[in-house]
Enzyme design. Sequence first.
Site, PDB file in Angstrom:
ATOM      1  N   CYS A  94     -16.176  -5.119  -8.553  1.00 40.21           N
ATOM      2  CA  CYS A  94     -16.660  -5.910  -9.692  1.00 40.21           C
ATOM      3  C   CYS A  94     -15.520  -6.194 -10.676  1.00 40.21           C
ATOM      4  CB  CYS A  94     -17.785  -5.173 -10.392  1.00 40.21           C
ATOM      5  SG  CYS A  94     -18.521  -6.138 -11.730  1.00 40.21           S
ATOM      6  N   CYS A 154     -16.618  -2.061 -17.096  1.00 38.94           N
ATOM      7  CA  CYS A 154     -17.551  -1.086 -17.698  1.00 38.94           C
ATOM      8  C   CYS A 154     -17.025   0.338 -17.440  1.00 38.94           C
ATOM      9  CB  CYS A 154     -18.943  -1.258 -17.119  1.00 38.94           C
ATOM     10  SG  CYS A 154     -19.483  -2.983 -17.163  1.00 38.94           S
ATOM     11  N   CYS A 186     -18.626   2.836 -14.808  1.00 42.38           N
ATOM     12  CA  CYS A 186     -19.135   2.343 -13.516  1.00 42.38           C
ATOM     13  C   CYS A 186     -18.197   2.594 -12.340  1.00 42.38           C
ATOM     14  CB  CYS A 186     -19.435   0.851 -13.632  1.00 42.38           C
ATOM     15  SG  CYS A 186     -20.263   0.207 -12.164  1.00 42.38           S
ATOM     16  N   CYS A 219     -35.858  -2.629  -6.671  1.00 36.18           N
ATOM     17  CA  CYS A 219     -34.820  -3.123  -7.581  1.00 36.18           C
ATOM     18  C   CYS A 219     -33.508  -3.277  -6.826  1.00 36.18           C
ATOM     19  CB  CYS A 219     -34.587  -2.130  -8.715  1.00 36.18           C
ATOM     20  SG  CYS A 219     -36.085  -1.690  -9.580  1.00 36.18           S
ATOM     21  N   CYS A 245     -37.267  -6.662  -8.580  1.00 42.59           N
ATOM     22  CA  CYS A 245     -36.395  -6.641  -9.747  1.00 42.59           C
ATOM     23  C   CYS A 245     -34.971  -6.832  -9.237  1.00 42.59           C
ATOM     24  CB  CYS A 245     -36.521  -5.298 -10.469  1.00 42.59           C
ATOM     25  SG  CYS A 245     -35.389  -5.134 -11.873  1.00 42.59           S
ATOM     26  N   CYS A 305     -36.185  -6.091 -18.084  1.00 40.46           N
ATOM     27  CA  CYS A 305     -35.907  -4.659 -17.965  1.00 40.46           C
ATOM     28  C   CYS A 305     -34.564  -4.442 -18.650  1.00 40.46           C
ATOM     29  CB  CYS A 305     -35.844  -4.275 -16.487  1.00 40.46           C
ATOM     30  SG  CYS A 305     -35.265  -2.590 -16.218  1.00 40.46           S
ATOM     31  N   ARG A 309     -38.274   4.180 -18.527  1.00 39.68           N
ATOM     32  CA  ARG A 309     -37.876   4.775 -17.246  1.00 39.68           C
ATOM     33  C   ARG A 309     -36.797   5.829 -17.435  1.00 39.68           C
ATOM     34  NH1 ARG A 309     -36.435   0.597 -14.577  1.00 39.68           N
ATOM     35  NH2 ARG A 309     -38.596   0.157 -14.122  1.00 39.68           N
TER      36      ARG A 309
END
Length: 322
Positions: A62, A66, A69, A106, A137, A197, A269
Amino acid sequence: MLHVTEQTVAEEPARWTGESAGAIYRLPFNDLLFRAHSLHRQRFDPNRVQLSRLLNIKTGGCPEDCGYCSQSSHHATGLAASKLMDVETIVAEARKAKAGGATRYCMGAAWRNPKPRDMDAIVEIVGAVKALGLETCMTLGMLDCEQADRLGAAGLDYYNHNIDTSERYYPRVTSTRTFADRLDTLENVRQSGMKVCCGGILGMGESEEDRIAMLVTLANLPEPPESVPINMLIPIPGTPLAASDPIGPIEFVRVVALARIMMPTSFVRLSAGRSAMTDEMQALCFFAGANSIFVGDTLLTAGNPGDAADGKLFGRLGLRPL
Ligand code: SAM
Ligand code: DTB
Ligand code: SF4
């Protein structure tokens, strides 16, 4: 003698501030939990927990940075990148998830945003998973209006896009996009008619004020998210935030309770990080208003308790899947 201390905090305001939310957050623990649990019981069966299952449909590589991550190409985490998974493999996995009791599937992709050439495949995946009778999702990074509309029209039920932390702390977590970029995508998702979400991560070195501010942003959205994932940082070796001060269990439960109070109709959640939580901590989270979890032994790339441990936990607590 009647103890009414918890009622001395004013009723929920239409628009939350750090002060009004902070006053609730800092209530004596018993008063905070009583208040959160009482609200929870008004709208939800307190013994039912919704089960979601995750699948990483595109791993690693990616371009975003972040700091938490495993999938960012900026960090040496040893994770091998893959291409977008084919629809047959995804459907086979989704079928297994349904057999295991999950009601929502998801799918995550380690993208900054989907490229135009990815959209046909994504639409096909949504249709194929929906056809199994699962809620769908996706979390694919930033979306423009057209992409959001296309996913909504394809029947995608939810889009996950986390604000992760407070606006103030956000630059310490990610530098390749802004907090405002996050809000723009959330707006595009809302306009498309999909459910939202959106939540964040605790334990990245943020302050109590940052945790409260994150919930204030979520609760003050024109419509609060239907689903609010609260993740506890899973420290990934090789990522800049791996050595952050962890959040204590009592502080974590306070945030869950505050989320329940500020967003009384949303599913809250208990997301990443359950493998590092005791049964007692999870029990307190459910009491405080958490009513959804990710099941299975992996999340996207990191571990999760798995069906045997969760079956045992649900048995001990008398919980049942929703
Ligand atoms: N690329 C997409 C995006 O960022 O929107 C989707 C995938 S991303 C991995 C989904 C969410 O998982 C993040 O927003 C973050 O809240 C959570 N997450 C990722 N790594 C985590 C970790 N190590 N510990 C806890 N939560 C994490
Ligand atoms: C969310 O808030 N948590 C999930 C889901 N949304 C996509 C992801 C958790 C990821 C945990 C780290 C990993 O598996 O790499
Ligand atoms: Fe990429 Fe999402 Fe990981 Fe950020 S959280 S590096 S956008 S996969």
